[in-house]
Enzyme design. Structure first.
Site, PDB file in Angstrom:
ATOM      1  N   HIS A  33       5.009  -4.543  13.358  1.00  0.00           N
ATOM      2  CA  HIS A  33       5.713  -4.949  12.199  1.00  0.00           C
ATOM      3  C   HIS A  33       6.387  -6.298  12.443  1.00  0.00           C
ATOM      4  O   HIS A  33       6.557  -6.975  11.480  1.00  0.00           O
ATOM      5  CB  HIS A  33       7.060  -4.084  12.118  1.00  0.00           C
ATOM      6  CG  HIS A  33       6.795  -2.662  11.414  1.00  0.00           C
ATOM      7  ND1 HIS A  33       6.765  -1.548  12.240  1.00  0.00           N
ATOM      8  CD2 HIS A  33       6.116  -2.421  10.205  1.00  0.00           C
ATOM      9  CE1 HIS A  33       6.407  -0.733  11.562  1.00  0.00           C
ATOM     10  NE2 HIS A  33       6.118  -0.689  10.361  1.00  0.00           N
ATOM     11  N   GLY A 144      -0.050  -4.840   6.856  1.00  0.00           N
ATOM     12  CA  GLY A 144      -0.730  -4.906   7.778  1.00  0.00           C
ATOM     13  C   GLY A 144      -2.159  -4.520   7.349  1.00  0.00           C
ATOM     14  O   GLY A 144      -2.279  -3.373   6.354  1.00  0.00           O
ATOM     15  N   SER A 183       4.021   3.909  13.762  1.00  0.00           N
ATOM     16  CA  SER A 183       5.187   4.397  13.797  1.00  0.00           C
ATOM     17  C   SER A 183       4.841   6.002  14.184  1.00  0.00           C
ATOM     18  O   SER A 183       5.998   6.460  15.062  1.00  0.00           O
ATOM     19  CB  SER A 183       6.262   4.604  12.616  1.00  0.00           C
ATOM     20  OG  SER A 183       6.545   3.137  12.287  1.00  0.00           O
TER      21      SER A 183
END
Ligand code: PAF
Length: 274
Positions: A33, A144, A183
């Protein structure tokens, strides 16, 4: 860095800027990120990250409730990466009434691969991204490439609705062993983490074979599926597709190999462009 939670505050914070560059996220940030934030910096006159865990894109049995909410740590990382503004609305602020107007992306792109295994996922993603772009008045938005299908759908949506925003895709960030940063990697226990790089290894194996001229896509996919199963994964798919529209490729097309697989309870996705 300013942190705002309401639309009124967001509009006020953006009022002096003409070209916001936005990085939409669901928080629980990692280096991938932060690379998006750094890529956004030269694209606008203010760099903005959004943090919002979007209920609309989670299925009934998915991890919406347990998705990590780590706002304080996220903001510290964003500030260190040079982000200027964070928009982190509550659900009541972002969806003050049921979001009954939704973006319905075309089945040919949205109901395959991830869409086949996560029905409604891309309706939720496209709807929240459209709304985030409207709220932030972004002129650039950075995503992304790990979420390859998501990026493609967002590009198509922006083109079809003629939104005045450039969509920028950034290469996947990986750990030293090749695991794509996500994540959801945080859900893995140490034994699973040691296995996790098998997913990118399997994809690279298929990509290498394609580069060497192998055109038996079905055989390559089934070998990769088998090798993932042997190392303890439960794969949903490994698929060789055309980069432009994720349909079946012809040998001369630029290709991408995409996969989704479960290690225990954790479902990860990855892809490699060829
Ligand atoms: O990729 C994500 O983190 C999410 O799908 C996004 C784009 C922030 C929409 O909720």
């Amino acid at each position: 860095m300013q942190i705002v939670h309401t639309l009124a505050q967001l509009r006020q914070a953006l009022s002096a800027y003409r070209h916001p560059a936005v990085v939409p996220t669901m928080g629980n940030l990692h280096d991938g990120h932060l690379a998006l934030v750094r890529a956004a910096q030269p694209l606008g006159d203010i760099t903005l990250a959004t943090i919002f865990v979007n209920r609309l894109q989670f299925g009934p049995h998915e991890d919406f409730e347990r998705y990590p909410r780590t706002l304080e740590a996220d903001c510290a990382q964003l500030e260190a990466a040079g982000c200027d503004l964070v928009f982190a609305p509550s659900e009541a602020e972002f969806y003050p009434e049921p979001q009954t107007y939704k973006v319905q992306p075309p089945a040919a792109l949205a109901d395959i691969l991830e869409g086949q295994f996560r029905p409604g996922f891309f309706v939720g993603v496209c709807t929240v991204v459209l709304k985030l772009l409207a709220c932030t008045q972004a002129r650039s938005a950075v995503f992304g490439k790990k979420d390859y299908q998501q990026l493609l759908l967002i590009r198509h949506m922006v083109r079809q609705f003629a939104l005045p925003v450039d969509i920028v895709g950034i290469a996947t960030h990986r750990s030293a062993d090749g695991l794509a940063l996500s994540s959801r990697n945080g859900y893995l226990n140490p034994a699973q983490r040691a296995q996790a790089a098998e997913l990118s290894r399997a994809l690279h194996g298929v990509a290498d074979a394609l580069r060497a001229g192998n055109t038996d896509y079905a055989a390559l996919e089934s070998q990769a599926l088998q090798s993932l199963r042997t190392s303890g994964w439960a794969p949903d798919y490994v698929s060789v597709r055309r980069q432009t529209d994720l349909q079946a490729p012809a040998p001369q097309d630029p290709m991408v190999v995409l996969a989704a697989a479960r290690l225990g309870e954790t479902r990860l996705i990855d892809n490699v462009e060829v």
